[in-house]
Enzyme design. Structure first.
Site, PDB file in Angstrom:
ATOM      1  N   ASP A 240       0.873  -1.169   0.000  1.00 49.92           N
ATOM      2  CA  ASP A 240       0.000   0.000   0.000  1.00 49.92           C
ATOM      3  C   ASP A 240       0.912   1.221   0.000  1.00 49.92           C
ATOM      4  O   ASP A 240       1.853   1.283   0.789  1.00 49.92           O
ATOM      5  CB  ASP A 240      -0.855  -0.023   1.279  1.00 49.92           C
TER       6      ASP A 240
ATOM      7  N   ASP B 137      -3.064   4.786  -2.156  1.00 51.88           N
ATOM      8  CA  ASP B 137      -4.101   5.395  -1.320  1.00 51.88           C
ATOM      9  C   ASP B 137      -4.476   6.791  -1.826  1.00 51.88           C
ATOM     10  O   ASP B 137      -3.589   7.622  -2.070  1.00 51.88           O
ATOM     11  CB  ASP B 137      -3.529   5.510   0.103  1.00 51.88           C
TER      12      ASP B 137
ATOM     13  N   GLU C   4      -6.389   4.148  -5.722  1.00 57.12           N
ATOM     14  CA  GLU C   4      -7.650   4.377  -5.022  1.00 57.12           C
ATOM     15  C   GLU C   4      -8.105   5.784  -5.411  1.00 57.12           C
ATOM     16  O   GLU C   4      -7.415   6.758  -5.137  1.00 57.12           O
ATOM     17  CB  GLU C   4      -7.442   4.278  -3.509  1.00 57.12           C
TER      18      GLU C   4
ATOM     19  N   HIS D 278     -11.320  -2.611   3.241  1.00 54.92           N
ATOM     20  CA  HIS D 278     -11.274  -2.294   4.678  1.00 54.92           C
ATOM     21  C   HIS D 278     -12.028  -1.016   5.032  1.00 54.92           C
ATOM     22  O   HIS D 278     -12.057  -0.632   6.193  1.00 54.92           O
ATOM     23  CB  HIS D 278      -9.808  -2.170   5.100  1.00 54.92           C
ATOM     24  N   ASP D 279     -12.579  -0.339   4.044  1.00 59.98           N
ATOM     25  CA  ASP D 279     -13.295   0.911   4.301  1.00 59.98           C
ATOM     26  C   ASP D 279     -14.795   0.757   4.120  1.00 59.98           C
ATOM     27  O   ASP D 279     -15.518   1.760   4.048  1.00 59.98           O
ATOM     28  CB  ASP D 279     -12.823   2.002   3.319  1.00 59.98           C
TER      29      ASP D 279
HETATM   30  C1  NOJ Z   1      -8.180   5.549   2.178  1.00 58.90           C
HETATM   31  C2  NOJ Z   1      -7.886   4.362   3.032  1.00 58.90           C
HETATM   32  O1  NOJ Z   1      -8.366   3.230   2.389  1.00 58.90           O
HETATM   33  C3  NOJ Z   1      -8.527   4.631   4.365  1.00 58.90           C
HETATM   34  O2  NOJ Z   1      -8.541   3.500   5.201  1.00 58.90           O
HETATM   35  C4  NOJ Z   1      -7.810   5.774   5.012  1.00 58.90           C
HETATM   36  O3  NOJ Z   1      -8.479   6.154   6.191  1.00 58.90           O
HETATM   37  C5  NOJ Z   1      -7.739   6.992   4.092  1.00 58.90           C
HETATM   38  N1  NOJ Z   1      -7.488   6.669   2.714  1.00 58.90           N
HETATM   39  C6  NOJ Z   1      -6.656   7.908   4.538  1.00 58.90           C
HETATM   40  O4  NOJ Z   1      -5.410   7.317   4.248  1.00 58.90           O
END
Ligand code: NOJ
Length: 594
Positions: free
Chosen positions: A108, A217, A277, A351-352
């Site tokens: 990541d 990210d 992302e 994970h989000d």
């Molecule tokens: C996206 C990540 O997937 C998330 O878990 C994180 O809180 C934010 N970006 C900030 O890095």
């Protein structure tokens, strides 16, 4: 000439996302507080399990040195591993063990921001004249009131807590720094070429170690509109002083310049896999600028339309949606990438986000297993590179309503619940809604420890160690070991995923690279589509996204055979033409006669 169906290893690979704190603690592993926490050695010990599922690439969420304010998405040293996870030597071992199994590791890359404990930031905040000052985004207060209290430079809200400002005041130097996620995550100033060089250096460091590539990210947030305008009011101003400012930093003015530079300086020199992302972008032109075959930016991105289907303007909120909307989102991006020579990522969990079986199907005891398999069938038959999220392969579901909010550990949930308790303290209905939103949307649902077996602590950590987060209460019955070994009239969720991933590989020309045509578009419950290889081999996928039996007219030539259904172990005995009867949450895959 389109290169869409030109084979590439990164197109065919099956990627498995690991949330490292919750995956596997090796024997004896505990963090400083004595709680069970996943480790790199733990990941290595599970490579055979992943291999047998059909995984090629393991992507782990951040394991770098970090104060863990946002579970590692706040990095204090990009070239070191946090001691709670292990060491750089452990990662070297993981890379080597992956290699032995013909697998690879993807890291990541979190470079929109660092931790406020990164040495770069500690230097930057130390004085206005420090050489690192300009590595972050510092601004004077917009104003000060009569008492001298400063006001942030603009009204942007923090993303992981919209009650707060995206700017953090630093009393030492009397300025604010931009921190769009939380105050612990100051945004780097990508305008500064030294910052970009430092990022290229980090990337090369890991690529030279042999990692396969990166998940990047919020990589579309690295360029901000330099005038930092006020955000429009979309949240009730009576309760929300700050407003989402995302339109001023999502795909900002210089993003593509930076991505090209990244490509020139680093990515073009390696044979990598890259996935960006990129939340908050919907424009096809804009997305193709990144993932088009000749874009010279990234292989693919995560498009969030499907996981944002229930999102109004902020994530911790609810919006109604229906199956037709789900169908049109999936079909749209399948078609766009084929027509415009781009590339999709296929995913429905990370994970989000909450668990997919709870979000898109019915996670009750009666239907959970069917729902999880239905989603597996959809994903394993869609075009693009497929991502499976830890625990998705055994159908882990959301934590139940009975869990106290204190069981939730994520900073976003904590901030959200604090906000509810402050602004809705006299409104029990709104507070109840807040609890419901947590149960349906919190990121924590994806972060409960992996359910490996019926052993104590689900085999996640030692029996005498308390896991860092509560394990789902059903681990004795819902766990990987039981599902791998399962013998019955139908496949377990795990076995169904294994079957689907194998089938996908064997028929990559159809499922990975093939054409896509949605059929019976107007049906309100059933999602049907045909995938066709370059040579004309055709497969029909039919997915009943409802808890009721559905009748559906087969629109293609006769089905030669039904290769699988989520109700059977092998081939399914179903109508080959005319009316097809689908049981609740049934999904089936049929080979269409040539
Ligand atoms: C996206 C990540 O997937 C998330 O878990 C994180 O809180 C934010 N970006 C900030 O890095």
């Amino acid at each position: 000439m389109s290169t869409y169906n030109t084979p590439k290893w990164w197109k065919e690979s099956v990627i498995y996302q690991i949330y490292p704190s919750s995956f596997q603690a090796h024997p004896g592993a505990k963090n400083e507080q004595g709680v069970g926490w996943g480790t790199v050695k733990g990941i290595t010990s599970r490579l055979d399990y992943l291999k047998s599922l059909g995984v090629d690439i393991v992507w782990t969420s951040p394991i770098y040195k970090s104060p863990q304010a946002d579970m590692g998405y706040d990095i204090a040293d990009y070239k070191d591993i946090d001691p709670i996870y292990g060491s750089v030597a452990d990662v070297d071992e993981l890379i080597a063990e992956c290699k032995k199994r013909d697998m690879r590791l993807m890291m990541d890359l979190v470079v929109n921001h660092t931790s406020n404990m990164h040495q770069w930031f500690l230097d930057s905040r130390s004085s206005k004249s420090n050489p690192k000052r300009d590595w972050y985004i510092w601004k004077d207060p917009k104003s000060r009131n009569e008492a001298g209290t400063p006001e942030p430079p603009n009204n942007w809200a923090q993303i992981l807590g919209e009650a707060n400002s995206a700017w953090t005041y630093d009393t030492e130097t009397g300025q604010y720094y931009l921190s769009v996620f939380t105050p612990d995550q100051p945004d780097l100033n990508w305008e500064n070429p030294e910052v970009r060089e430092a990022v290229w250096d980090v990337m090369s460091f890991w690529l030279d170690k042999g990692v396969a590539g990166f998940r990047m990210d919020v990589i579309n947030m690295i360029s901000k509109v330099p005038t930092y305008p006020e955000a429009p009011i979309v949240l009730d101003p009576a309760t929300h002083k700050y407003q989402p400012g995302t339109q001023f930093f999502v795909n900002g003015p210089k993003m593509h310049d930076y991505m090209h530079e990244m490509y020139e300086k680093v990515l073009s020199k390696y044979d990598t896999i890259t996935v960006g992302e990129m939340p908050g972008v919907d424009s096809e032109d804009e997305i193709l600028r990144t993932v088009g075959a000749n874009a010279k930016e990234l292989n693919m991105i995560f498009i969030f339309a499907l996981v944002d289907i229930d999102k109004p303007n902020v994530r911790m909120a609810l919006k109604d949606w229906d199956v037709k909307e789900l169908k049109s989102i999936v079909s749209r991006w399948q078609n766009v990438m084929i027509e415009r020579d781009g590339w999709n990522s296929v995913f429905i969990e990370n994970h989000d986000n909450p668990r997919s079986v709870s979000r898109y199907t019915d996670d009750s005891d009666e239907w959970r297993d069917k729902g999880a398999k239905l989603l597996s069938l959809m994903q394993t038959t869609l075009g693009g590179t497929i991502f499976v999220y830890q625990g998705e392969e055994i159908g882990i579901k959301n934590a139940p309503m009975e869990w106290d909010p204190r069981e939730y550990k994520d900073i976003e949930t904590i901030n959200y619940w604090n906000k509810c308790q402050t602004i809705y303290k006299d409104d029990p209905e709104k507070l109840k809604l807040g609890r419901k939103i947590i149960q349906m949307k919190a990121r924590d649902h994806a972060r409960t420890p992996m359910q490996w077996s019926s052993a104590p602590n689900a085999g996640f950590c030692d029996a005498d160690t308390k896991p860092w987060m509560r394990i789902m209460d059903d681990w004795k019955t819902v766990n990987a070991e039981a599902q791998v070994k399962y013998e019955g009239d139908e496949l377990s969720t795990w076995q169904f995923w294994q079957r689907g991933l194998k089938d996908r590989k064997e028929h990559a020309d159809v499922f990975v690279y093939g054409g896509f045509e949605e059929v019976n578009k107007d049906d309100e419950n059933v999602f049907g589509y045909v995938r066709t290889s370059k040579e004309g081999e055709k497969w029909l996928v039919v997915l009943n996204f409802s808890g009721k039996e559905q009748k559906w007219m087969i629109p293609t030539k006769e089905v030669e055979f039904w290769a699988c259904s989520n109700y059977t172990k092998g081939r399914a005995d179903k109508a080959k033409s005319g009316e097809l009867v689908l049981k609740p949450w049934e999904g089936a895959l049929g080979k269409v006669s040539g």
